[in-house]
Design an enzyme around this catalytic site. Structure first.
Site, PDB file in Angstrom:
ATOM      1  N   CYS A   1       3.311 -22.048  -6.163  1.00 44.84           N
ATOM      2  CA  CYS A   1       3.393 -23.483  -6.954  1.00 44.84           C
ATOM      3  C   CYS A   1       2.950 -23.400  -8.208  1.00 44.84           C
ATOM      4  CB  CYS A   1       2.387 -24.053  -6.207  1.00 44.84           C
ATOM      5  SG  CYS A   1       2.414 -24.439  -4.481  1.00 44.84           S
TER       6      CYS A   1
ATOM      7  N   ARG B   1       7.612 -19.942  -9.571  1.00 43.98           N
ATOM      8  CA  ARG B   1       6.418 -19.895  -8.610  1.00 43.98           C
ATOM      9  C   ARG B   1       6.499 -20.872  -7.236  1.00 43.98           C
ATOM     10  NH1 ARG B   1       2.254 -18.599 -12.041  1.00 43.98           N
ATOM     11  NH2 ARG B   1       0.774 -19.114 -10.289  1.00 43.98           N
TER      12      ARG B   1
ATOM     13  N   TRP C   1       5.574 -24.343  -3.282  1.00 41.28           N
ATOM     14  CA  TRP C   1       5.986 -23.302  -2.240  1.00 41.28           C
ATOM     15  C   TRP C   1       5.070 -23.749  -1.231  1.00 41.28           C
ATOM     16  CZ3 TRP C   1       3.703 -19.456   0.553  1.00 41.28           C
ATOM     17  CH2 TRP C   1       4.312 -18.389   1.300  1.00 41.28           C
TER      18      TRP C   1
ATOM     19  N   ASN D   1      -2.437 -26.160  -6.893  1.00 42.02           N
ATOM     20  CA  ASN D   1      -1.969 -24.945  -6.564  1.00 42.02           C
ATOM     21  C   ASN D   1      -3.237 -24.019  -5.823  1.00 42.02           C
ATOM     22  OD1 ASN D   1      -0.656 -22.415  -6.321  1.00 42.02           O
ATOM     23  ND2 ASN D   1      -1.209 -21.929  -8.567  1.00 42.02           N
ATOM     24  N   GLY D   2      -2.732 -23.775  -4.440  1.00 46.92           N
ATOM     25  CA  GLY D   2      -3.875 -22.878  -3.834  1.00 46.92           C
ATOM     26  C   GLY D   2      -4.166 -23.218  -2.457  1.00 46.92           C
TER      27      GLY D   2
ATOM     28  N   GLU E   1      10.952   0.752  -1.875  1.00 47.24           N
ATOM     29  CA  GLU E   1      11.184  -0.262  -2.969  1.00 47.24           C
ATOM     30  C   GLU E   1      12.456  -0.624  -2.999  1.00 47.24           C
ATOM     31  OE1 GLU E   1       9.874  -2.440  -4.603  1.00 47.24           O
ATOM     32  OE2 GLU E   1      11.154  -2.779  -6.374  1.00 47.24           O
TER      33      GLU E   1
ATOM     34  N   LYS F   1      14.143  -4.596  -2.668  1.00 46.01           N
ATOM     35  CA  LYS F   1      15.229  -5.273  -3.701  1.00 46.01           C
ATOM     36  C   LYS F   1      16.259  -5.836  -2.676  1.00 46.01           C
ATOM     37  CE  LYS F   1      12.730  -5.863  -6.136  1.00 46.01           C
ATOM     38  NZ  LYS F   1      11.530  -5.403  -6.242  1.00 46.01           N
TER      39      LYS F   1
ATOM     40  N   HIS G   1      13.552  12.476  13.052  1.00 45.79           N
ATOM     41  CA  HIS G   1      12.089  12.052  13.850  1.00 45.79           C
ATOM     42  C   HIS G   1      12.514  10.502  14.491  1.00 45.79           C
ATOM     43  CE1 HIS G   1      10.495  15.720  12.660  1.00 45.79           C
ATOM     44  NE2 HIS G   1      10.507  15.304  11.459  1.00 45.79           N
TER      45      HIS G   1
ATOM     46  N   LYS H   1       7.159 -16.252  -6.677  1.00 47.15           N
ATOM     47  CA  LYS H   1       6.571 -15.316  -7.453  1.00 47.15           C
ATOM     48  C   LYS H   1       5.012 -15.681  -7.760  1.00 47.15           C
ATOM     49  CE  LYS H   1       7.510 -12.472 -11.031  1.00 47.15           C
ATOM     50  NZ  LYS H   1       8.439 -11.167 -10.526  1.00 47.15           N
TER      51      LYS H   1
HETATM   52  C1  F6R Z   1       9.206  -8.107  -4.715  1.00 46.31           C
HETATM   53  C2  F6R Z   1       7.921  -8.483  -5.394  1.00 46.31           C
HETATM   54  C3  F6R Z   1       6.511  -8.460  -4.669  1.00 46.31           C
HETATM   55  C4  F6R Z   1       5.323  -8.376  -5.459  1.00 46.31           C
HETATM   56  C5  F6R Z   1       4.157  -8.569  -4.718  1.00 46.31           C
HETATM   57  C6  F6R Z   1       2.816  -8.387  -5.778  1.00 46.31           C
HETATM   58  O1  F6R Z   1      10.040  -7.873  -5.854  1.00 46.31           O
HETATM   59  O2  F6R Z   1       7.846  -8.905  -6.499  1.00 46.31           O
HETATM   60  O3  F6R Z   1       6.584  -7.710  -3.598  1.00 46.31           O
HETATM   61  O4  F6R Z   1       5.573  -7.075  -6.133  1.00 46.31           O
HETATM   62  O5  F6R Z   1       4.195  -9.915  -4.468  1.00 46.31           O
HETATM   63  O6  F6R Z   1       3.010  -9.328  -6.916  1.00 46.31           O
HETATM   64  P1  F6R Z   1       2.042  -8.667  -8.046  1.00 46.31           P
HETATM   65  O7  F6R Z   1       2.585  -7.669  -8.836  1.00 46.31           O
HETATM   66  O8  F6R Z   1       2.080 -10.038  -8.875  1.00 46.31           O
HETATM   67  O9  F6R Z   1       0.707  -8.527  -7.519  1.00 46.31           O
END
Ligand code: F6R
Length: 582
Positions: free
Chosen positions: A2, A28, A73, A97-98, A464, A468, A487, A577
């Site tokens: 948010c 966000r 969000w 936000n929270g 990773e 992605k 396995h 994010k």
């Molecule tokens: C994936 C991604 C998330 C963050 C995770 C931790 O591309 O960005 O998996 O890595 O939410 O976020 P931070 O690094 O902000 O603690």
């Protein structure tokens, strides 16, 4: 999670400015949005809110010099117009936000209120309004309500008939921007960076009342005034804007031409301070989530190889099972782009109380983790706005690589290797490289499954890579340790299944051959081309820092898979994010 934003100033176009600023915070949260303007003509509040992304919204707002807004969000309550913020109850209009964890208990006591949404936020607005009715002043009412909230919050509040905007926080970020004739309060700096780069960081349990260009800070619990320093943030507007790029994700991928080299600017003294905490410890943990956790996993290999140190890597959400081992001799290295991830913060809060030493690696300098750490190291990647973390992840790995060399008093050797890595990544990242990867994406985009394998520090990069690809293209992707295939997972391979093979060491090549004999289409990501590869994405030989270079072509591949599927890679479904909720 948010984005919230408020303006109090002298321009009657505050509504339009809040909408514009919120669009810059859309990363966000982007399932609904809302703006509230205090109308100049009579002081009443005008609220406009809708479900959907804010980026495409065009609106005319009534004139007003004060406005608050929100890009959501969803946590409590589905994605509906009624649940979108702002929420108005009586004289109070509020965005949040929270998470207000004990909101149901309070909701039950507010019997005279008729709630229109399923949100926890509306209950905060009702609590404040209720305290106003009982005779509290607005700041007393906000303080009383805030002290009863269990959980994390950042709120912006407008009270009918009272000019100015109140803001308070505990656990979720809030930053005050100081313009010449107006003041801003936002979850993140890009919202107001076009107007000012002079900021005050609001700390936990602090409150601010902004009115025009004035801002009064106070302790949220006691009401005592708090003095704040004006800080100039070094960010440039271009860093927080897409500019000529079609998406933030590809812009940020290409910024890795510079961000890895930027890590080398880290002061030796800071690295040594962090190392001292680690060396004095008796047991160390990397704590992180998602992509940052995979960067920490790669660092587990860096430390093992370079300095012979074993550091446990635990995803923050799993750490509660091991917290009884945390004591004053424990060092915790928290890795986080945002520095606000709730799962990480909770572990740090509890570990700090037990006397553990905290080393924080974050991108956002003002973040809670940065401020909570005994030693903070900045990964210095500049604002990362695409939801999928790219440049922050490689900068985290570069910094941790340097830290491993610091552990054995060889910072300069670490710097030389990273310098060479950064410069070959600079050469590698060019439009021709990107279009080759796009052509590979075209050849695999129709497959519903995709697997990735790697060994040593390329194993976490296989995990990773899967994150992605999953998050932006929605293709089912899974990463495995190369040696683990036989396995079990090898049963998943069918004719034509795309398998990305990270690395060209003998054992991994033989695992690739095992996959190919079962029909897999092999996409090699390595410094040398191998016969077993059907496609080859060349990366430079990076002398131990291979993980950093090897993830980059997969980031580009994920981006193009998303585009080929007609998806917006910057705003994947269900994600946001900065995950500030548990
Ligand atoms: C994936 C991604 C998330 C963050 C995770 C931790 O591309 O960005 O998996 O890595 O939410 O976020 P931070 O690094 O902000 O603690």
């Amino acid at each position: 999670m948010c984005g919230i934003f408020a303006i109090s100033g002298d321009s009657p176009k505050a509504g339009a400015s809040v909408l514009k600023g919120l669009k810059k915070l859309e990363y966000r949260g982007y399932d609904s949005w809302g703006v509230c303007v205090r109308e100049s003509k009579d002081g009443t509040v005008f609220i406009d809110k809708e479900i959907g992304k804010i980026s495409t919204v065009r609106r005319n707002f009534p004139d007003g010099c004060e406005a608050i807004g929100h890009s959501r969000w969803a946590t409590h309550g589905g994605v509906t117009k009624a649940n979108a913020h702002p929420h108005q109850v009586g004289k109070v209009t509020l965005v949040h936000n929270g998470i207000f964890e004990n909101y149901i208990t309070h909701k039950k006591t507010l019997k005279t209120y008729k709630f229109l949404s399923e949100t926890d936020t509306e209950v905060i607005a009702a609590m404040i309004d209720n305290f106003l009715h009982q005779g509290s002043t607005p700041d007393q009412a906000i303080r009383k309500a805030a002290t009863q909230i269990e959980g994390r919050f950042a709120i912006l509040v407008m009270v009918e008939g009272i000019s100015g905007i109140y803001a308070a926080r505990r656990g979720s970020p809030l930053i005050v921007g100081r313009g010449s004739n107006q003041t801003f309060v936002a979850s993140d700096i890009p919202a107001f960076l076009e107007q000012t780069n002079v900021v005050n960081y609001l700390d936990d349990n602090e409150m601010v009342y902004v009115c025009g260009k004035n801002a009064q800070f106070s302790d949220l619990r006691t009401g005592d005034p708090v003095q704040k320093r004006n800080i100039e943030v070094p960010w440039k507007i271009e860093e927080a804007e897409k500019g000529e790029w079609s998406h933030f994700m590809i812009k940020e991928i290409f910024e890795q031409k510079e961000t890895i080299a930027r890590v080398l600017k880290q002061e030796d003294e800071k690295l040594l301070q962090a190392m001292k905490l680690l060396q004095e410890s008796n047991g160390a943990y990397f704590i992180a989530c998602g992509t940052a956790h995979k960067a920490a996993m790669a660092a587990e290999y860096f430390f093992a190889d370079i300095s012979g140190r074993k550091i446990n890597v635990v995803p923050a959400s799993e750490m509660p099972s091991f917290e009884r081992f945390v004591n004053p001799k424990t060092a915790i290295i928290a890795v986080s782009q945002s520095g606000e991830t709730a799962d990480v913060l909770e572990i740090l809060e509890r570990s700090k109380k037990k006397g553990a030493k905290i080393i924080g690696l974050t991108n956002v300098l003002s973040s809670s983790i940065a401020r909570m750490a005994h030693v903070h190291l900045s990964i210095n990647a500049g604002p990362e706005k695409a939801v999928a973390s790219t440049k922050a992840a490689t900068a985290q790995m570069a910094l941790l690589f340097l830290l491993a060399f610091t552990d054995v008093n060889k910072i300069n050797i670490g710097r030389q290797i990273l310098w060479a890595t950064a410069s070959s990544i600079n050469d590698m990242l060019n439009p021709r490289y990107e279009s080759w990867i796009r052509s590979v994406a075209e050849r695999i985009v129709d497959h519903p499954n995709l697997f990735i394998i790697g060994r040593k520090s390329l194993y976490p990069m296989a995990l990773e890579s899967a994150i992605k690809i999953q998050e932006v293209s929605y293709i089912h992707a899974q990463g495995f340790a190369a040696g683990e295939l036989k396995h079990g997972p090898i049963a998943l391979i069918e004719k034509g299944t795309p398998c990305i093979v990270l690395g060209d060491d003998q054992e991994t090549v033989s695992n690739a051959t095992e996959l190919k004999s079962r029909g897999a289409k092999i996409i090699g990501v390595s410094a040398t081309k191998q016969d077993v590869f059907d496609e080859w994405l060349r990366v430079p030989d990076c002398n131990g820092a291979q993980a950093i270079a090897s993830i980059i072509p997969v980031q580009i591949l994920a981006y193009h898979l998303a585009l080929l599927k007609g998806l917006d890679p910057d705003m994947p479904r269900n994600l946001a994010k900065s995950v500030t909720v548990k």
